[in-house]
Design a protein around this motif. Sequence first.
Motif, PDB file in Angstrom:
ATOM      1  N   LEU A 147     -60.587  68.148   6.882  1.00  0.00           N
ATOM      2  CA  LEU A 147     -60.899  67.534   5.590  1.00  0.00           C
ATOM      3  C   LEU A 147     -60.284  68.357   4.474  1.00  0.00           C
ATOM      4  O   LEU A 147     -59.799  67.830   3.474  1.00  0.00           O
ATOM      5  CB  LEU A 147     -62.413  67.440   5.398  1.00  0.00           C
ATOM      6  N   GLY A 195     -74.017  67.822  11.608  1.00  0.00           N
ATOM      7  CA  GLY A 195     -73.311  67.231  10.478  1.00  0.00           C
ATOM      8  C   GLY A 195     -73.894  67.633   9.126  1.00  0.00           C
ATOM      9  O   GLY A 195     -73.225  67.493   8.096  1.00  0.00           O
ATOM     10  N   LEU A 201     -71.963  70.048   6.686  1.00  0.00           N
ATOM     11  CA  LEU A 201     -70.767  69.383   6.189  1.00  0.00           C
ATOM     12  C   LEU A 201     -71.128  68.392   5.094  1.00  0.00           C
ATOM     13  O   LEU A 201     -70.486  68.322   4.040  1.00  0.00           O
ATOM     14  CB  LEU A 201     -70.077  68.663   7.350  1.00  0.00           C
ATOM     15  N   LEU A 248     -63.390  69.788  12.123  1.00  0.00           N
ATOM     16  CA  LEU A 248     -63.277  68.571  11.327  1.00  0.00           C
ATOM     17  C   LEU A 248     -63.305  68.913   9.834  1.00  0.00           C
ATOM     18  O   LEU A 248     -62.529  68.365   9.038  1.00  0.00           O
ATOM     19  CB  LEU A 248     -64.448  67.663  11.701  1.00  0.00           C
ATOM     20  N   ALA A 249     -64.163  69.862   9.458  1.00  0.00           N
ATOM     21  CA  ALA A 249     -64.220  70.278   8.061  1.00  0.00           C
ATOM     22  C   ALA A 249     -62.887  70.875   7.628  1.00  0.00           C
ATOM     23  O   ALA A 249     -62.406  70.628   6.512  1.00  0.00           O
ATOM     24  CB  ALA A 249     -65.348  71.294   7.864  1.00  0.00           C
ATOM     25  N   THR A 305     -67.190  70.044  14.708  1.00  0.00           N
ATOM     26  CA  THR A 305     -67.461  69.666  13.321  1.00  0.00           C
ATOM     27  C   THR A 305     -66.816  70.663  12.356  1.00  0.00           C
ATOM     28  O   THR A 305     -66.292  70.278  11.310  1.00  0.00           O
ATOM     29  CB  THR A 305     -68.981  69.594  13.084  1.00  0.00           C
ATOM     30  N   MET A 308     -69.518  68.971  -3.637  1.00  0.00           N
ATOM     31  CA  MET A 308     -68.226  68.853  -4.322  1.00  0.00           C
ATOM     32  C   MET A 308     -68.130  67.561  -5.119  1.00  0.00           C
ATOM     33  O   MET A 308     -67.085  67.240  -5.674  1.00  0.00           O
ATOM     34  CB  MET A 308     -67.096  68.917  -3.309  1.00  0.00           C
ATOM     35  N   HIS A 336     -68.433  64.418  -4.004  1.00  0.00           N
ATOM     36  CA  HIS A 336     -67.901  63.220  -3.352  1.00  0.00           C
ATOM     37  C   HIS A 336     -68.981  62.167  -3.212  1.00  0.00           C
ATOM     38  O   HIS A 336     -70.151  62.499  -3.057  1.00  0.00           O
ATOM     39  CB  HIS A 336     -67.381  63.560  -1.961  1.00  0.00           C
ATOM     40  N   LEU A 372     -61.809  68.530   0.890  1.00  0.00           N
ATOM     41  CA  LEU A 372     -62.573  69.752   0.618  1.00  0.00           C
ATOM     42  C   LEU A 372     -61.604  70.809   0.114  1.00  0.00           C
ATOM     43  O   LEU A 372     -60.410  70.732   0.355  1.00  0.00           O
ATOM     44  CB  LEU A 372     -63.226  70.262   1.906  1.00  0.00           C
ATOM     45  N   THR A 421     -71.883  70.159   1.901  1.00  0.00           N
ATOM     46  CA  THR A 421     -70.664  70.609   1.227  1.00  0.00           C
ATOM     47  C   THR A 421     -69.998  69.455   0.491  1.00  0.00           C
ATOM     48  O   THR A 421     -69.596  69.577  -0.675  1.00  0.00           O
ATOM     49  CB  THR A 421     -69.669  71.173   2.264  1.00  0.00           C
ATOM     50  N   LEU A 422     -69.884  68.307   1.195  1.00  0.00           N
ATOM     51  CA  LEU A 422     -69.245  67.141   0.595  1.00  0.00           C
ATOM     52  C   LEU A 422     -69.971  66.719  -0.683  1.00  0.00           C
ATOM     53  O   LEU A 422     -69.359  66.479  -1.727  1.00  0.00           O
ATOM     54  CB  LEU A 422     -69.231  65.977   1.587  1.00  0.00           C
ATOM     55  N   THR A 447     -65.149  60.176   8.730  1.00  0.00           N
ATOM     56  CA  THR A 447     -65.335  61.115   9.833  1.00  0.00           C
ATOM     57  C   THR A 447     -66.300  60.495  10.822  1.00  0.00           C
ATOM     58  O   THR A 447     -67.293  59.893  10.443  1.00  0.00           O
ATOM     59  CB  THR A 447     -65.940  62.457   9.361  1.00  0.00           C
TER      60      THR A 447
END
Lengths: 535, 540
Positions: free
Chosen positions: B533, A400, A403, B529-530, B526, A410, A412, B539, A406-407, A457
Amino acid sequence: MLSIAVLLVAAAAAYGVAQLLRVPTIPVLLATGVVLGLSGSLEPELVRDTLVLGTTILLFATGIELSPQRTRAQSRLAVRVGGLQFLLLGLIGLGAALALGYGPVTAAYMALALTASSTLVAVRLLQRRRQLYEPFGRLVLGVLLLQDLLVLLLIPFVTDLPYGWVPILTGTFATVALAALAYATFRWAAPLMERLDTEEEVMLLLLLGVLFLFVGLADLLRLPLVTGAFFAGVAMARFPLSGMARAHLSSITEFFSALFFIALGALVGVPSFLEMLHAAVLAGVVILFTPPLVILIAERAGMSSRPAIESGLLLTQTSEISLVIGLFGLIAGQIPRSAFIVIALVTLVTMVLTPFITTDRMVWWLMRRRRVRSVPERRRTDREARPSGHVLVLGSGATGMPLLETLLGMGHEVVVIDDDPVVIRRLRDADIPCLRGDASDVELLRRAGADRARIITSTIRRPQDNRRLLEYARGVPVLVRVFEESDAEWIRKLGGTPIIASHAAAAEMLNWFDQQFGRAVERATVGTETPLASG
Amino acid sequence: MTDFPVLQSLGYILFTAAVAVLLLRLARVPTIVAYMAAGIVLGPVAGVLTMTESVNLIADVGIALLLFLVGLELSLDKIRGIGRVALLGGSIQMVVCGAIGWGVARVSGASAGTAAVLALAVTFSSTVVVVKLLGHKRQLSELHGRIAVGILLVQDAAVAIALTLFAALQAPQSTGVGALVRGIGTALAGMLLLAGAAALGARWLLPRLLAWVRSSSETVFIWSLAWCFLFIVLAESVRLSVELGAFIAGIGLAQLHVAVELRRRVQPLVNFFLAVFFVSLGLHLDPASALSRWPLVLGLCLIAVVVKPAVLFLTVPRFGFDRRSAFLASISLAQMSEFSFILAALATAAGVLDSGMQSVITVAGLITIALSSYLIVSGESLYARMAGRRGRPDAVPGAAEAALDRLEHHVIVVGMNSLGVRIVEELVRRGEAVIAIDTDPTKLMRLPSRTLLGSVDDLTVLEEANFGSARLVVSALQIEDTNNLLAYRCHRAGVPVSIHAYDLGLIEELKELGTEYIMVPKHDGTRQLALRLRDAGVLD
């Protein structure tokens, strides 16, 4: 032949009943044995021979399951949890047995019998629930190995208790020597044996040869034969030999252990009221003390509540090795028959109860009880106000992390829930808002603002743990990563969006396959139009 | 250990056997001979071991389980076509060998009764030895294997009759012809009863019972063993041999689809029990008194090793079989049966035989068993030499057929969870030859590919899937040990392998084991999953 047939038919009936009632086979086999013993159709000679042979092979198989390699990841935790649990439960058991009026030697036997948990039952349950490789599964395996080792180490102590210190010390020394030989075999002889993989018969014979070599040595050293059998097993527990050994021995083990438990039941016979009462008391000791002890020690050692609880519950039974200890004491004439019967009854009762104790419901009941005490954990969650409009990430292992980055990159707002203390520490170090605990805990979900998130998620381990989340966070888009296609359906029904990881992995693998083997290599020589026995 | 005689004797037997097999393996000695050598060392030479009742029982169980296994191998279509040769050819062989044996015994000065026992002893061949060695070479279902087994079964039926006769003759009120008729009648009626029970069970009872428990392979296993022993008890109660009962029980199960898996599970059990049996053969040996009658021993050996196969080799081709199969089947049967030991013991007890004669039979039996195990092991090369000298090489029948059945360049997929099933479907869509393997028969239903029931922990399952010639082996299993062992074996065999790492902690070891491609659903899921998103606008 007739007597073997009788034993086998009884075993077959027991397997059927166990299947019908969905309980472990061992207690049903014992109960069937009791009935069979009553009918008087068994020769005592055969019962004895079956017991002796059965114990030897059973302990050998147990040893093979308990590879020191496999438990390495959790070994320190296992030593702490297993050692303390063994010591404390042993003392409590000793106290209880003395209080019930047994003499010191018998009480010591009983205490020893109470401390061990069943490898057969626990490993089978873990396998069936696919939890063998979860952190708690490895902890349980480590604890089981430790318990068995401690029991074997203490057997000379118990058996020679009436004869003073010298035999006790020599016995202990001999046990350690045999263990050292087992380690040497594990280290140097096992790799040589692996080469005989293709020769079934030679391999089987060699395995049995090693078994009887150790049993013979144990006999020479005046140790119980089971010690030899167990160490022979551990000596063969090295990968890949262990896997080969399991394949070669599985039917033999199955055959003899079925007969063993029937014969044991026949030996026990119908208990008196007093024996039942004593057994009830001691089973109570196991059931009331094992889970709290394991849970408290494991939590102290840094494990989170849920795996600690699951470990504690899974270890709540006495073991096949307890039966062996009892049998050993009985044959050696050191404990009365009634004490042996009590030990067998305790094992029977606790094993039957294990599947009912280890349910999700029980885990949650205990989780609610634990909450008060996990306050210090909660204080450290920095967020007082419930977040909203954020991305809620449930379960963030190593996969994870990218990810998550990345989140965050950005811009978030992200909140993470995870049950792994290591992950939580890392997240806190990186200053990412996070909560430690179980993703199926509604209170935790509330605090994480699951119902007010922008999107959620979930990549948590067990699919059914998403149920509460989906029910609680209705209206919020929830992406759930699952492995089995069959889980996708109910997740969709509850309003979630399943992402089937197995299909994603299959697609990736087939990409690789096409690059490696596609087009360039000639086609398979035989077509697939003749499906074989697929009906 | 002295408190536990069974464990002590078993310990001696298995440990010595292991050492003997390991040492003699270097000289390419068949395991049977090594076992008997171990027995001779333990018994007559060192004198450390005597037979106990339990060891005897274990040896008997070994024989019974072996015959159960033979029965399991024989689905009805395999028996079809060899009934005539077995019945007629077998009878001719028994009559001829019996007559010659009787003659030889009489010439060497034996009484009529002794000669009759010796003749019986030399007539029959050893089911245990033949089945074990042919099974080891995986030739039981080849034509010559089936012929040999067919003849052995006819012999077993004759043994059953002989034993009933023997028992009848010992009874005081028996009269010659009446006892004969009664004996044959009882034996035949008993066999019919057993066969009928097996047929009924296989048709009505077993399919339902086994379907109910099929997800638990342990239950299937124990139930099948119970079924086997029920028939053994039934056979004993109608005075038939244990072997025959076990064999018929096996045939009953052979018609069901669990038979394949069951065979693999019974095999190690048979290996264990049979090792004890063969060692115990060596224990019985009393060489001194046999040596004093060496001409008789030599005569018996010659009849078993030379005359018997010669008679069969002349007979079998007349039933329309090719010379190669006839040759291989004939030399398979070139030994005396372990039944002759039992017969000798019975006859000695009845006073027909003196104890010196008993050891003659034992020694001749052991020698012929040892010799014939070499004959069986090197059967093909013997035939090649013989056929070459005559300049008439026969085409090898069935070879083309066998090749058709063996896949090559195929993909083996293990573990039919969502990952495995998806991979099988996709590979089949690409036109690949695929074999799907799982331990649960329900999971193998409705797959578009070939399927194989069994655990890949078991090397024979992999061999059955011909994994050495596969272009790729894939495991979707979520069992660490099995996956690692599979990776290890494939790497050793030089076959590319792809394994499912259901936990990230498993990747490192799989890499070390040389896994070509590691599937990591957690990663790939995953990533998926991205992507979702991104679709949701979270994203970009």
